[in-house]
Design an enzyme around this catalytic site. Structure first.
Site, PDB file in Angstrom:
ATOM      1  N   GLY A  50      45.966  49.777  48.392  1.00  0.00           N
ATOM      2  CA  GLY A  50      46.896  48.859  49.023  1.00  0.00           C
ATOM      3  C   GLY A  50      46.211  48.237  50.217  1.00  0.00           C
ATOM      4  O   GLY A  50      45.670  48.946  51.077  1.00  0.00           O
ATOM      5  N   ALA A  51      46.207  46.906  50.288  1.00  0.00           N
ATOM      6  CA  ALA A  51      45.406  46.208  51.288  1.00  0.00           C
ATOM      7  C   ALA A  51      45.670  46.668  52.725  1.00  0.00           C
ATOM      8  O   ALA A  51      44.724  46.985  53.460  1.00  0.00           O
ATOM      9  CB  ALA A  51      45.612  44.695  51.152  1.00  0.00           C
ATOM     10  N   ARG A  89      35.645  48.152  49.255  1.00  0.00           N
ATOM     11  CA  ARG A  89      36.477  47.304  48.393  1.00  0.00           C
ATOM     12  C   ARG A  89      36.257  45.853  48.822  1.00  0.00           C
ATOM     13  O   ARG A  89      36.485  45.527  49.992  1.00  0.00           O
ATOM     14  CB  ARG A  89      37.971  47.646  48.511  1.00  0.00           C
ATOM     15  CG  ARG A  89      38.391  49.027  48.054  1.00  0.00           C
ATOM     16  CD  ARG A  89      38.290  49.248  46.559  1.00  0.00           C
ATOM     17  NE  ARG A  89      39.132  48.375  45.763  1.00  0.00           N
ATOM     18  CZ  ARG A  89      40.389  48.636  45.413  1.00  0.00           C
ATOM     19  NH1 ARG A  89      40.984  49.740  45.842  1.00  0.00           N
ATOM     20  NH2 ARG A  89      41.068  47.809  44.644  1.00  0.00           N
ATOM     21  N   GLN A 197      49.862  52.147  38.808  1.00  0.00           N
ATOM     22  CA  GLN A 197      50.447  52.281  40.144  1.00  0.00           C
ATOM     23  C   GLN A 197      51.963  52.127  40.113  1.00  0.00           C
ATOM     24  O   GLN A 197      52.676  52.765  40.888  1.00  0.00           O
ATOM     25  CB  GLN A 197      49.839  51.244  41.103  1.00  0.00           C
ATOM     26  CG  GLN A 197      48.369  51.456  41.413  1.00  0.00           C
ATOM     27  CD  GLN A 197      47.492  50.570  40.555  1.00  0.00           C
ATOM     28  OE1 GLN A 197      47.773  50.342  39.378  1.00  0.00           O
ATOM     29  NE2 GLN A 197      46.416  50.057  41.126  1.00  0.00           N
ATOM     30  N   ASP A 238      46.588  40.863  48.200  1.00  0.00           N
ATOM     31  CA  ASP A 238      45.388  41.440  48.798  1.00  0.00           C
ATOM     32  C   ASP A 238      44.594  40.405  49.582  1.00  0.00           C
ATOM     33  O   ASP A 238      43.816  40.757  50.465  1.00  0.00           O
ATOM     34  CB  ASP A 238      44.504  42.065  47.717  1.00  0.00           C
ATOM     35  CG  ASP A 238      45.093  43.367  47.208  1.00  0.00           C
ATOM     36  OD1 ASP A 238      44.625  44.428  47.666  1.00  0.00           O
ATOM     37  OD2 ASP A 238      46.020  43.326  46.395  1.00  0.00           O
ATOM     38  N   ASN A 248      46.232  39.079  43.872  1.00  0.00           N
ATOM     39  CA  ASN A 248      47.030  40.301  43.806  1.00  0.00           C
ATOM     40  C   ASN A 248      46.657  41.058  42.535  1.00  0.00           C
ATOM     41  O   ASN A 248      45.832  40.598  41.737  1.00  0.00           O
ATOM     42  CB  ASN A 248      48.530  39.974  43.844  1.00  0.00           C
ATOM     43  CG  ASN A 248      49.375  41.217  44.096  1.00  0.00           C
ATOM     44  OD1 ASN A 248      49.111  41.968  45.036  1.00  0.00           O
ATOM     45  ND2 ASN A 248      50.386  41.441  43.285  1.00  0.00           N
TER      46      ASN A 248
END
Length: 348
Positions: A50-51, A89, A197, A238, A248
């Site tokens: 999760g960003a 990431r 998720q 994101d 996303n």
């Protein structure tokens, strides 16, 4: 509105404690990381995802590095730690935003003989606390948007709740806030392959909060939309380009196309730290791809033939033209375009 009771990131004095999201929903395991390298590996391995949560975790990773940088060469040691964390990431811009803030603290203390441990920890905590406050603000703005048309049923994709943030959530935070106000009657959560998720995390969070949820196969979304059972598609992001294009979780673009076809509104919820105004459009956003094993295996069991070529992107780009509104902590951007985004974010 209150924050969720779920605490995925916790500072423990000389270590960082992360709720290992790979083990959910079967087990709640907390993993301790002790330095920047372990922190970066935890991000890469999806212990935390999760960003916003990635950015918060990376900030604490710099603080951990500072605790262990005991010699006079601490600025270079911390720069090495930042580079390691930045490589964990590539798509989530919150990661680079948080690291830039930590680098700013380092620059202000560069002439000191010792690493500014306390100042870096204070900055990491402020990033964490600000994210929670921003989530609560987005929850209010998103609820006001939903309230225009009364109670509704919503669909969400991936996980954007407390697990993905500093608490409460972005898209799931709006859903949580709207539920508290009686504006949402049911949530349809897509399973979100290949990491599931939606199934493992979003359904778990919603059940834990007592919010009615139906888990559906990803490919069932079009059927639900066609039946008129969905009023809003609410997702996170994101990275958001200057023109409003959104990166996303893979599958979001397809959902937005289907939503537009069926007359369903699309809301993207993300803090201002997710905007990358240096990128003109979504075409400039790097798309992360991950290990082929995520598609070829289920656990230890192979489910694809040997040597088959694999395409496993983590994100896709949803054009701004398919998005009705972007909600951030400063308010609602509708419709999203370069002018409306720049105006709300103070860049005009």
């Amino acid at each position: 509105m209150t924050a969720s009771t779920i605490v995925p990131i916790r500072w423990c004095g000389d270590a960082l404690e992360l709720l290992d999201q790979r083990a959910l929903p079967d087990r709640e395991i907390r993993l301790r990381v002790n330095d920047a390298t372990q922190t970066a590996q935890a991000i890469t391995d999806m212990v935390v995802r999760g960003a916003p949560a990635i950015g918060i975790t990376a900030a604490y990773g710099v603080a951990l590095a500072a605790q262990r940088a005991e010699d006079s060469d601490w600025p270079q040691r911390l720069e090495d730690a930042i580079e390691c964390l930045a490589a964990s990431r590539p798509t989530a811009v919150n990661l680079f935003w948080a690291l830039a803030r930590m680098r700013g603290v380092i620059d202000r203390h560069r002439t000191q003989r010792e690493a500014p441990v306390a100042a870096l920890l204070d900055e990491a905590r402020e990033i964490h606390q600000r994210d929670l406050a921003d989530n609560l603000a987005m929850g209010r703005y998103g609820s006001e948007l939903i309230a225009r048309n009364g109670t509704c049923t919503v669909m969400t994709h991936c996980n954007t709740g407390a697990l993905a943030t500093g608490g409460h959530g972005t898209a799931l935070g709006v859903i949580r806030s709207a539920w508290e106000q009686g504006l949402i009657t049911l949530v349809h959560a897509n399973e979100t392959r290949p990491w599931l998720q939606g199934a493992r995390l979003t359904a778990w969070e919603l059940q834990r909060e007592g919010i009615p949820v139906v888990l559906a196969a990803d490919s069932a979304a079009s059927l639900l939309l066609a039946r008129g059972e969905i009023d809003w598609l609410i997702v996170g992001a994101d990275r958001i380009a200057a023109n409003g294009d959104v990166a996303n979780k893979i599958g979001t673009y397809a959902l937005a196309v289907q939503a537009r076809h069926h007359g369903v509104k699309v809301m993207v919820v993300a803090p201002s730290s997710t905007f990358d105004l240096d990128l003109e459009s979504g075409a400039d956003i790097p798309i992360e791809t991950r290990d082929s094993r995520e598609l070829t295996h289920q656990g230890e069991r192979r489910v694809a033939p040997e040597n088959v070529k694999i395409f496993n992107p983590v994100f896709d780009i949803t054009p701004a033209a398919l998005i009705d509104a972007i909600v951030c902590e400063h308010g609602v951007i509708e419709p999203p375009n370069p002018t409306s985004i720049a105006r709300l974010l103070g860049r005009t």
